[in-house]
Scaffold this motif. Structure first.
Motif, PDB file in Angstrom:
ATOM      1  N   ARG A 138       0.904  -1.213   0.061  1.00  0.00           N
ATOM      2  CA  ARG A 138       0.138  -0.119   0.038  1.00  0.00           C
ATOM      3  C   ARG A 138       1.022   1.355   0.195  1.00  0.00           C
ATOM      4  O   ARG A 138       0.639   2.170  -0.675  1.00  0.00           O
ATOM      5  CB  ARG A 138      -1.041  -0.083   1.141  1.00  0.00           C
ATOM      6  CG  ARG A 138      -1.999   1.236   1.413  1.00  0.00           C
ATOM      7  CD  ARG A 138      -2.943   1.114   2.407  1.00  0.00           C
ATOM      8  NE  ARG A 138      -3.996   0.290   2.090  1.00  0.00           N
ATOM      9  CZ  ARG A 138      -3.877  -1.025   2.762  1.00  0.00           C
ATOM     10  NH1 ARG A 138      -2.902  -1.249   3.654  1.00  0.00           N
ATOM     11  NH2 ARG A 138      -5.166  -1.531   2.615  1.00  0.00           N
ATOM     12  N   ARG A 139       1.992   1.305   0.841  1.00  0.00           N
ATOM     13  CA  ARG A 139       2.766   2.310   0.799  1.00  0.00           C
ATOM     14  C   ARG A 139       3.302   2.460  -0.528  1.00  0.00           C
ATOM     15  O   ARG A 139       3.617   3.810  -1.108  1.00  0.00           O
ATOM     16  CB  ARG A 139       3.883   1.986   1.955  1.00  0.00           C
ATOM     17  CG  ARG A 139       3.140   2.279   3.454  1.00  0.00           C
ATOM     18  CD  ARG A 139       4.669   2.353   4.296  1.00  0.00           C
ATOM     19  NE  ARG A 139       5.333   1.294   4.387  1.00  0.00           N
ATOM     20  CZ  ARG A 139       5.384   0.326   5.228  1.00  0.00           C
ATOM     21  NH1 ARG A 139       4.098   0.074   5.785  1.00  0.00           N
ATOM     22  NH2 ARG A 139       5.980  -0.842   5.007  1.00  0.00           N
ATOM     23  N   LYS A 150      -9.992   7.294  -3.699  1.00  0.00           N
ATOM     24  CA  LYS A 150      -9.810   8.250  -2.375  1.00  0.00           C
ATOM     25  C   LYS A 150      -9.843   9.642  -3.325  1.00  0.00           C
ATOM     26  O   LYS A 150     -10.244  10.532  -2.725  1.00  0.00           O
ATOM     27  CB  LYS A 150      -8.706   7.943  -1.819  1.00  0.00           C
ATOM     28  CG  LYS A 150      -8.681   6.812  -0.804  1.00  0.00           C
ATOM     29  CD  LYS A 150      -7.509   6.559  -0.026  1.00  0.00           C
ATOM     30  CE  LYS A 150      -7.434   5.220   0.871  1.00  0.00           C
ATOM     31  NZ  LYS A 150      -6.486   5.380   1.504  1.00  0.00           N
ATOM     32  N   TRP A 157       1.455   6.961  -6.775  1.00  0.00           N
ATOM     33  CA  TRP A 157       0.337   7.717  -7.258  1.00  0.00           C
ATOM     34  C   TRP A 157       0.716   9.366  -6.744  1.00  0.00           C
ATOM     35  O   TRP A 157       0.140   9.944  -7.594  1.00  0.00           O
ATOM     36  CB  TRP A 157      -0.800   7.175  -6.712  1.00  0.00           C
ATOM     37  CG  TRP A 157      -2.176   7.985  -6.890  1.00  0.00           C
ATOM     38  CD1 TRP A 157      -3.240   8.388  -6.029  1.00  0.00           C
ATOM     39  CD2 TRP A 157      -2.606   8.474  -8.128  1.00  0.00           C
ATOM     40  NE1 TRP A 157      -4.249   9.109  -6.518  1.00  0.00           N
ATOM     41  CE2 TRP A 157      -3.938   9.140  -7.954  1.00  0.00           C
ATOM     42  CE3 TRP A 157      -2.266   8.676  -9.357  1.00  0.00           C
ATOM     43  CZ2 TRP A 157      -4.707  10.001  -8.668  1.00  0.00           C
ATOM     44  CZ3 TRP A 157      -2.888   9.249 -10.321  1.00  0.00           C
ATOM     45  CH2 TRP A 157      -4.424  10.173 -10.075  1.00  0.00           C
ATOM     46  N   ALA A 184      -6.426   3.723  -3.695  1.00  0.00           N
ATOM     47  CA  ALA A 184      -5.667   5.179  -3.991  1.00  0.00           C
ATOM     48  C   ALA A 184      -6.323   6.092  -4.877  1.00  0.00           C
ATOM     49  O   ALA A 184      -6.591   6.986  -4.556  1.00  0.00           O
ATOM     50  CB  ALA A 184      -4.428   4.727  -4.065  1.00  0.00           C
ATOM     51  N   GLU A 188       0.570   3.742  -3.090  1.00  0.00           N
ATOM     52  CA  GLU A 188       0.301   5.337  -2.754  1.00  0.00           C
ATOM     53  C   GLU A 188       1.283   6.276  -3.165  1.00  0.00           C
ATOM     54  O   GLU A 188       1.214   7.447  -3.379  1.00  0.00           O
ATOM     55  CB  GLU A 188      -0.137   5.254  -1.166  1.00  0.00           C
ATOM     56  CG  GLU A 188      -1.563   4.766  -0.938  1.00  0.00           C
ATOM     57  CD  GLU A 188      -2.010   4.761   0.551  1.00  0.00           C
ATOM     58  OE1 GLU A 188      -1.098   5.172   1.488  1.00  0.00           O
ATOM     59  OE2 GLU A 188      -3.094   4.392   0.710  1.00  0.00           O
ATOM     60  N   THR A 189       2.460   5.852  -2.722  1.00  0.00           N
ATOM     61  CA  THR A 189       3.744   6.707  -3.103  1.00  0.00           C
ATOM     62  C   THR A 189       4.011   7.058  -4.546  1.00  0.00           C
ATOM     63  O   THR A 189       4.020   8.367  -4.885  1.00  0.00           O
ATOM     64  CB  THR A 189       4.920   5.934  -2.557  1.00  0.00           C
ATOM     65  OG1 THR A 189       5.019   6.149  -0.866  1.00  0.00           O
ATOM     66  CG2 THR A 189       6.204   7.178  -2.925  1.00  0.00           C
TER      67      THR A 189
END
Length: 400
Positions: free
Chosen positions: A81-82, A148, A88, A145, A85-86
């Motif tokens: 996930r990290r 959101k 994106w 991501a 998300e980084t």
């Protein structure tokens, strides 16, 4: 969770220690018996010092692709996930995200996977066994991501049909990873509309890496007679047409590509200015010279002439030939946009080859600018494979 251990030979792992992400088969001393292909392993130096975690595959010469240097780091859902998300967050800061590369393998510390976004469709290309096992989780986390930020995706298509998968002991596959949808996807880039064929187009369907290089030619092409060589589906030619070129000729050896490019010209309402023909560029350029044709702007965007170190000499000949021929066809004071998308054609070698071509035809080059790939294809220092696109714009002049 205790991972199997892979130990390097003494003196090996130099690329890894310099910041690279790959470990080759000839660098490995020992492998734990419980190691499985596609599974995670703890990498140790010859003296037992932990170097990080990667995934293992003894079918590949690149036997380990590193996921993290953190010796205590666990590659779990939170880890993925990290990473996602980084990746994106980086795109949102650096590029137009309407269509862009969201995940670029090693350069996003997710080795072996590429995910492109074309409007509201994702196309995934998985090229390594270890990351293939994580593909579903990565896509799910990426969708979360995007959602959101209010970005909706209507479909996902897989283009894991590259030959390199066979070197990983994997089958080549393609198909829907979502409910089926129309695989002809319309996108807009730099004000130009395209139909992207995510099912049968080259690689993931469209070359996003040249996005800002295509925009860079706009000012040069206004009122100009333009020749676009290796046009593929017409991207540079269409940008020239939208920018107000007097006339544009796009050339490609693939009739399918020419048909798609013609369709794209009609989509933009510039089919009377931009036309395409199916022909071998190496045969066309000498003929145009014999006919006395001249152009204000010539664009050279060839496919990679080399995909290995062993064929660099022939590639150099090819790049020198097309650049030499193009310089002869450019009006005095006109412009040449020329590039190489081969990782093995280094910046120095490409620059030297263009310089030799100019010398051979007694032309003087004034460099307008040098560019690389779009920022959504980031260049990760110490991971040389992530730096592949070299793009020059020159003014071509007679010797004074």
């Amino acid at each position: 969770m205790k991972l199997p251990i892979v130990t390097l030979k003494k003196g090996e792992g130099r690329m890894l220690k310099a910041g690279g992400l790959w470990i080759y088969d000839n660098e490995i001393a020992t492998v734990s018996q419980d190691t499985i292909n596609g599974g995670l392993v703890c990498v140790q130096d010859f003296d037992g010092y932990a170097l990080g975690t990667g995934f293992y595959n003894n079918h590949s010469k690149i036997t380990i692709r590193m996921m993290t240097r953190d010796k205590n780091g666990e590659v779990d859902q939170d880890f993925l996930r990290r990473r996602v998300e980084t990746a994106w967050a980086y795109r949102k800061k650096t590029v137009d995200t309407s269509s862009c590369r969201l995940i670029f393998g090693e350069a996003d510390f997710l080795p072996g996977i590429i995910i492109d976004k074309f409007s509201d469709v994702l196309v995934v290309q998985s090229l390594a066994l270890g990351i293939d096992k994580m593909k579903g989780d990565i896509l799910r986390l990426l969708l979360e991501a995007l959602e959101k930020d209010g970005v909706s995706i209507r479909g996902i298509y897989e283009r894991s049909d590259a030959k390199v998968r066979e070197q990983e002991g994997m089958e080549r596959v393609k198909g829907f990873l979502s409910e089926p949808f129309d695989t002809k996807v319309e996108i807009t880039e730099n004000g130009v509309k395209y139909i992207v064929d995510v099912e049968d187009g080259q690689k993931t369907g469209f070359f996003l890496d040249q996005k800002y290089n295509r925009a860079a030619i706009h000012k040069l092409c206004s009122g100009a007679e333009v020749l676009d060589c290796f046009t593929h589906t017409g991207s540079f030619a269409l940008n020239a047409g939208i920018a107000g070129a007097k006339s544009v000729l796009g050339v490609d050896a693939s009739q399918l590509a020419v048909d798609q490019a013609t369709q794209n010209a009609k989509l933009n309402g510039i089919e009377n200015v931009v036309r395409f023909q199916c022909e071998d560029v190496f045969e066309l350029l000498p003929r145009l010279e014999a006919e006395g044709r001249k152009f204000d702007v010539i664009i050279l965007d060839p496919p990679a002439f080399t995909k290995s170190r062993s064929s660099i000499k022939n590639a150099v000949k090819g790049y020198r030939e097309i650049n030499l021929r193009a310089m002869k066809l450019i009006k005095d004071g006109g412009f040449l946009a020329t590039c190489s998308c081969s990782h093995f054609m280094s910046y120095d070698l490409f620059t030297q080859t263009i310089g030799q071509a100019a010398k051979n035809v007694h032309k003087r080059l004034r460099q307008v600018e040098y560019r690389t790939q779009s920022p959504d294809h980031p260049i990760l220092w110490a991971a040389d494979e992530s730096y592949y696109l070299k793009f020059y714009i020159f003014q071509v002049c007679k010797n004074p």
